[in-house]
Design an enzyme around this catalytic site. Structure first.
Site, short mmCIF file in Angstrom:
data_model
loop_
_atom_site.label_atom_id
_atom_site.label_comp_id
_atom_site.label_asym_id
_atom_site.label_seq_id
_atom_site.Cartn_x
_atom_site.Cartn_y
_atom_site.Cartn_z
N ILE A 30 -19.85 21.90 -30.24
CA ILE A 30 -20.49 22.09 -29.26
C ILE A 30 -22.20 21.23 -29.22
O ILE A 30 -22.68 20.97 -28.23
CB ILE A 30 -20.87 23.68 -28.94
CG1 ILE A 30 -21.09 23.97 -27.63
CG2 ILE A 30 -21.91 24.19 -30.20
CD1 ILE A 30 -20.91 25.70 -27.50
N GLN A 92 -24.60 25.67 -44.01
CA GLN A 92 -23.42 26.63 -43.09
C GLN A 92 -23.91 27.45 -42.15
O GLN A 92 -24.77 28.37 -42.71
CB GLN A 92 -22.50 26.99 -44.18
CG GLN A 92 -21.34 27.80 -43.69
CD GLN A 92 -20.02 28.34 -44.74
OE1 GLN A 92 -20.42 28.57 -46.00
NE2 GLN A 92 -19.21 28.81 -44.17
N HIS A 98 -14.70 25.28 -41.91
CA HIS A 98 -14.35 24.32 -40.87
C HIS A 98 -14.65 23.05 -41.59
O HIS A 98 -15.72 22.71 -42.22
CB HIS A 98 -15.15 24.54 -39.58
CG HIS A 98 -16.66 24.78 -39.76
ND1 HIS A 98 -17.18 26.07 -40.38
CD2 HIS A 98 -17.66 23.99 -39.88
CE1 HIS A 98 -18.37 25.92 -40.49
NE2 HIS A 98 -18.80 24.90 -40.40
N LEU A 99 -13.83 21.74 -41.27
CA LEU A 99 -13.98 20.48 -41.75
C LEU A 99 -14.43 19.86 -40.49
O LEU A 99 -14.08 19.76 -39.42
CB LEU A 99 -12.79 20.00 -42.11
CG LEU A 99 -12.45 18.95 -42.77
CD1 LEU A 99 -13.37 18.74 -44.10
CD2 LEU A 99 -11.10 18.59 -42.98
N HIS A 100 -15.70 19.38 -40.45
CA HIS A 100 -16.16 18.53 -39.69
C HIS A 100 -15.76 17.11 -39.71
O HIS A 100 -15.49 16.42 -40.61
CB HIS A 100 -17.93 18.32 -39.92
CG HIS A 100 -18.65 19.49 -39.91
ND1 HIS A 100 -19.37 19.82 -38.64
CD2 HIS A 100 -19.06 20.26 -40.83
CE1 HIS A 100 -20.20 20.88 -39.02
NE2 HIS A 100 -19.83 21.46 -40.02
#
Ligand code: AMP
Length: 112
Positions: A30, A92, A98-100
């Protein structure tokens, strides 16, 4: 209580989904930090990278396969960066791993 990413998995809040399978889901960040910024997450709730257990190795390894699938799908040929932040100092902010996936510009090193 569900975290924000579990609500995305359950379609309780909207997201722009790029890829989904039984193990994982990927959607656009986002607040993008690169022209292409996608988050690849397991459907299983694992709150922090440091809490990834031996039994999670297949699930977490799968996230890298998804990164490759996405790169192919989006025709990203000049490279991409995969980042997973653990804890406060690393930045974080969502406690569901989550993998960016970052691509679309030259990324500097070291990261800030
Ligand atoms: P981190 O700071 O490594 O925990 O990354 C969390 C990321 O989740 C940030 O890049 C946020 O912009 C992103 N994010 C938070 N809420 C949402 C949302 N509802 N949809 C998409 N991305 C989000």
């Amino acid at each position: 209580m569900k975290n924000i990413f579990e609500k995305i998995i359950d379609r309780e809040i909207p997201s722009d989904i790029v890829y989904e399978d039984d193990i994982s889901i990927a959607f656009y960040d986002i607040n993008p930090q690169a022209p292409t910024h996608i988050l690849i997450i397991p459907k299983k709730r694992i709150t922090r990278p440091e809490l990834i257990d031996k039994i999670d190795e297949e699930v977490v390894g799968h996230l890298f396969t998804v990164a490759r699938i996405i790169a192919n799908k989006l025709n990203i040929s000049k490279g991409y960066r995969l980042v997973m932040n653990n804890g406060e100092d690393a930045g974080q902010s969502v406690f569901h791993i989550h993998l960016h996936f970052l691509a679309g510009r030259k990324l500097s090193w070291p990261p800030g």
